[in-house]
Design an enzyme around this catalytic site. Structure first.
Site, PDB file in Angstrom:
ATOM      1  N   HIS A 217     -26.923 -20.255   5.310  1.00  0.00           N
ATOM      2  CA  HIS A 217     -26.027 -21.245   5.916  1.00  0.00           C
ATOM      3  C   HIS A 217     -26.747 -22.594   5.936  1.00  0.00           C
ATOM      4  O   HIS A 217     -27.984 -22.643   5.959  1.00  0.00           O
ATOM      5  CB  HIS A 217     -25.672 -20.836   7.344  1.00  0.00           C
ATOM      6  CG  HIS A 217     -24.753 -19.649   7.419  1.00  0.00           C
ATOM      7  ND1 HIS A 217     -24.106 -19.285   8.573  1.00  0.00           N
ATOM      8  CD2 HIS A 217     -24.381 -18.763   6.465  1.00  0.00           C
ATOM      9  CE1 HIS A 217     -23.360 -18.215   8.337  1.00  0.00           C
ATOM     10  NE2 HIS A 217     -23.509 -17.868   7.065  1.00  0.00           N
TER      11      HIS A 217
ATOM     12  N   GLU B  93     -27.341 -24.782   8.202  1.00  0.00           N
ATOM     13  CA  GLU B  93     -28.291 -24.992   9.293  1.00  0.00           C
ATOM     14  C   GLU B  93     -29.565 -24.175   9.071  1.00  0.00           C
ATOM     15  O   GLU B  93     -30.673 -24.644   9.373  1.00  0.00           O
ATOM     16  CB  GLU B  93     -27.680 -24.604  10.643  1.00  0.00           C
ATOM     17  CG  GLU B  93     -26.429 -25.379  11.002  1.00  0.00           C
ATOM     18  CD  GLU B  93     -25.145 -24.672  10.546  1.00  0.00           C
ATOM     19  OE1 GLU B  93     -25.122 -24.053   9.463  1.00  0.00           O
ATOM     20  OE2 GLU B  93     -24.151 -24.747  11.291  1.00  0.00           O
TER      21      GLU B  93
ATOM     22  N   CYS C 221     -22.515 -21.302  13.462  1.00  0.00           N
ATOM     23  CA  CYS C 221     -22.084 -19.930  13.708  1.00  0.00           C
ATOM     24  C   CYS C 221     -23.093 -19.266  14.647  1.00  0.00           C
ATOM     25  O   CYS C 221     -24.149 -19.826  14.928  1.00  0.00           O
ATOM     26  CB  CYS C 221     -21.993 -19.169  12.374  1.00  0.00           C
ATOM     27  SG  CYS C 221     -23.599 -18.658  11.743  1.00  0.00           S
TER      28      CYS C 221
ATOM     29  N   CYS D 245     -26.715 -19.150  13.217  1.00  0.00           N
ATOM     30  CA  CYS D 245     -27.381 -20.453  13.184  1.00  0.00           C
ATOM     31  C   CYS D 245     -27.666 -20.961  14.590  1.00  0.00           C
ATOM     32  O   CYS D 245     -28.724 -21.538  14.849  1.00  0.00           O
ATOM     33  CB  CYS D 245     -26.540 -21.452  12.400  1.00  0.00           C
ATOM     34  SG  CYS D 245     -26.399 -21.012  10.650  1.00  0.00           S
TER      35      CYS D 245
END
Ligand SMILES: [Zn+2]
Length: 153
Positions: free
Chosen positions: A53, A55, A83, A86
């Site tokens: 992801h 992040e 999410c 993260c």
């Protein structure tokens, strides 16, 4: 005073560029003391790594660049609400501030799924759809005790 809006615009532009490349619509920028230390977009389409992801990629880049795992002096700017993975990774890294431009509900309305995971994680373990169960072992030394002893506790 950090320029939250310009960093969020940059994170969002990374997300839009990633979509144009065939990736997921997420970007992130990490800033320390007014300087960008990492920029990233979601890389799953390129790496097949489900943890890539934006992040997470940015946290890895920032910690490598700064040479330390604790990033309390950093601010995370994400195009969308981080999410649960993260969010937790940011917490483990000691991040104290983060900003996002688009909500999880806005993502869900377009068919992206992380919003539901927040709700799942609030339910008791045995009511969650993924089966993760405590399965205690007898006679196995505790790695936690070993760690504490090594630390002199
Ligand atoms: Zn995430």
């Amino acid at each position: 005073m950090p320029d939250h809006e310009s960093y969020l615009r940059e994170a969002t532009e990374l997300a839009l560029a990633n979509v144009a490349e065939g990736g997921s619509p997420y970007g992130a920028v990490i800033v320390a003391e007014g300087r960008v230390v990492a920029r990233a977009a979601n890389r799953i389409h390129a790496t097949n790594d489900p943890t890539d992801h934006a992040e997470m990629v940015a946290l890895r880049a920032a910690s490598q660049s700064l040479g330390r795992p604790k990033l309390a002096d950093c601010i995370v700017y994400a195009s969308g609400r981080p999410c649960p993975m993260c969010h937790a990774a940011m917490r483990f890294a000691g991040i104290e501030q983060g900003y996002f431009a688009f909500t999880a509900e806005e993502a869900e309305a377009e068919g992206l799924v992380s919003a539901g995971i927040y709700a799942e994680l609030c339910r008791p373990l045995d009511e969650q759809p993924m089966q993760v169960r405590h399965y205690p072992l007898t006679g196995e030394p505790s790695p936690y005790r070993a760690w504490a002893e090594r630390k002199g506790r």
